[in-house]
Structure formats: C-alpha cells, structure tokens
Design an enzyme around this catalytic site. Sequence first.
Site, PDB file in Angstrom:
ATOM      1  N   TYR A  86      38.374  40.778  39.739  1.00  0.00           N
ATOM      2  CA  TYR A  86      38.814  41.746  38.730  1.00  0.00           C
ATOM      3  C   TYR A  86      38.372  43.137  39.158  1.00  0.00           C
ATOM      4  O   TYR A  86      37.252  43.321  39.644  1.00  0.00           O
ATOM      5  CB  TYR A  86      38.207  41.396  37.365  1.00  0.00           C
ATOM      6  CG  TYR A  86      38.926  42.004  36.189  1.00  0.00           C
ATOM      7  CD1 TYR A  86      40.207  41.594  35.848  1.00  0.00           C
ATOM      8  CD2 TYR A  86      38.321  42.982  35.407  1.00  0.00           C
ATOM      9  CE1 TYR A  86      40.868  42.133  34.757  1.00  0.00           C
ATOM     10  CE2 TYR A  86      38.974  43.526  34.310  1.00  0.00           C
ATOM     11  CZ  TYR A  86      40.249  43.101  33.993  1.00  0.00           C
ATOM     12  OH  TYR A  86      40.902  43.649  32.915  1.00  0.00           O
TER      13      TYR A  86
ATOM     14  N   MET B 169      51.664  35.767  34.474  1.00  0.00           N
ATOM     15  CA  MET B 169      51.330  34.359  34.279  1.00  0.00           C
ATOM     16  C   MET B 169      52.049  33.422  35.244  1.00  0.00           C
ATOM     17  O   MET B 169      51.565  32.331  35.520  1.00  0.00           O
ATOM     18  CB  MET B 169      51.615  33.958  32.831  1.00  0.00           C
ATOM     19  CG  MET B 169      50.662  34.583  31.831  1.00  0.00           C
ATOM     20  SD  MET B 169      50.807  33.887  30.168  1.00  0.00           S
ATOM     21  CE  MET B 169      52.432  34.470  29.690  1.00  0.00           C
TER      22      MET B 169
END
EC number: 1.3.1.104
Length: 386
Positions: free
Chosen positions: A79, A299
């Site tokens: 991240y 996703m």
Amino acid sequence: MYSVLKQSIRPRLLATHNQFRTMITAQAVLYTQHGEPKDVLFTQSFEIDDDNLAPNEVIVKTLGSPVNPSDINQIQGVYPSKPAKTTGFGTTEPAAPCGNEGLFEVIKVGSNVSSLEAGDWVIPSHVNFGTWRTHALGNDDDFIKLPNPAQSKANGKPNGLTINQGATISVNPLTAYLMLTHYVKLTPGKDWFIQNGGTSAVGKYASQIGKLLNFNSISVIRDRPNLDEVVASLKELGATQVITEDQNNSREFGPTIKEWIKQSGGEAKLALNCVGGKSSTGIARKLNNNGLMLTYGGMSFQPVTIPTSLYIFKNFTSAGFWVTELLKNNKELKTSTLNQIIAWYEEGKLTDAKSIETLYDGTKPLHELYQDGVANSKDGKQLITY
C-alpha cells in the site's frame, strides 16, 4: 508520512511522595516486517501514565476498529501509505501499528484541552494512526470528535451513532459522498451516475447518498440466483435502476439506458469504477459527452481499458480517486463531510454497511482476533469491538 502516536512506556507502578499508583496497561497489534498478516502480526503490551499528562494530551480507549483491505495491504507492504515504525511501544526492533479506522472514547484529557472531555467519542484525524489497539495516547488535534449517543439525544436527534457507524465512518461513506459531490456538478432530479460494484459497501452508500441528493443512478451487479431479491433491495436503498454485468456489456441493452436518461431530461455525467476490466469499459460507454469516470478500486484485478474513441469524440476523462490522498491535508473538508454523514445517520436517513462483530474479551491474544478478521474478511467486513 505521519508518525504514530506517542506511547508512554514506564514501569507499571510508580512511587509518588506518599503512595504507589497504577498505570493503564494497553495492548497494540504490531509488525516489524512486512508479510502476510497470519505470519507477521504480534501483540505488544505497553503502559500509559495517566497521572502525568502533558497539557494537550488525551488518553482514549478503543470501542471498535474494522479490518479494511487497505489495512491488509499495509501489512503486506504493497500500500502506498504506510505507518512509521517505532520503538515507542516498547519493542526491541522498530515496529509499526496496524489499522486506520476506529472509534475511541476519551477517558482523560490534559489541562489545556478544551475541545474534548471524558466520555466523548472520537476518530483519528489522520491516517496511519494504528487503531488495532486497546488504548492510545495522543494530542487533542490527533482526534476528530463525533457525537456520542447521549449527546445526540440531548440535541434532539432521533438516533445516536452506533459503534459500527462510528468505527467505519471515515472511509466508505466519505468515499461515496466525495466522489458524488467533489468533481462533477450533477443536476438534482435530472443527471445520472453509473457505478459497478453495486452491492459493495461504497456502492450501497453511493446509492443511498445519490437518492438523498436527488441524483439518478444505475448500479451494475453480477448475475446471481437471487437476482430479483438483490435488485429490489438496492432499489429500496436508493438505486434508480439496477442492471447486470451482461446488460452493462451488451450493445443491445444500450438503447434502454439511453431512454432512461432521456426521460429524466439530464445526462449521465459520472461513472464510479471499483471493478476494472470489461465492467469499467461498459460503464464508461454509458456516459454522455464530457463524462468523468473515477476509479477507486480494482476488484477484478484487470486493467481499466477505455476505447480511444471515447477520448477523441466524447471528451471522456478517466481519473483515480483515493480518499486518503484527498483528505490528508484537508481537515476542513473531512470534518464537513463527516458532519453531513453524521447528520444523515442521526436522522435515520442513511443505513450503515453492517459488520461481523467480534468482542475482544482478553481470552485470546489481540492479534489473533485481527488475524481471524483478515481470514474471514471475504464473508463481510470484520469489526473488533471492546
């Protein structure tokens, strides 16, 4: 990069001139090396001296903190925003705290703190706070106050915030609201937005907020055995229309969508993409000239592919949306957005995305509860309560 909150690591019992006094024994979930949460997390105990607060310091106890995908990605090291590592928790090696969202209750404040008092509910004012813990020590400006249920009742509000609403307020609801209001001016009653991931938490918030703001919407969802039931539930939340991914990708279904938009007298100006791949191509094609698609997730793990013709002939724009980046230096925008979401919760106009709650009762190490939360996150958002 934000630094973690200070920790007061001292002996558990301190002698004063006439007595011994106890310390607050706290716990936090940490990691020293990036990796899979099941492999690298551990629980660290530390002490907070509640009798020697600096004038601007605040002690809080945790009421609840969720497991978010970004939390998992931070632990894995993939991240972009990461908490700083520190030995302030009493570890030999520098370690980083886990968790970005959470709800806390103030238990003690320093002599100069006037904005907070014991019993107030607060959330972190910045990212990389480290919310997977039992207690925290920080300054008053490390927190944003939320009304607790008693305060909402005293102010004549029909509802008070729940722990789930408070603990999950700063990511998904804010993401939905800001995407709908911060970039494109949608004309109430006329204009449309289209989104994929219609059954996701952000998708459900966007449908509700769109209805509250009188924006028309199309939610795209995957086909499923109970399709009619899901469509009905999403329309009840606020979606104007709900279509399947097959319909989203069908050129034959396109005229139906155009007719919906034409009947409203408006345009499809905004697309919200959290899937990528063919799904993102499909919602981009539905936009009128000068449309904007905001991508806030992926996703499907497939790239966003946009036909060149949309850029040339429709002046299409594609951009990313990251709520952390938008708000990290804009506390005023975060506060004003929070106030709107809180007002809707208090008025009973907004329904929160439910979480699967697990109570920390001390019988299991704290880090194992969050490891279980990570493992079970595909079943729904996991919330550890205290």
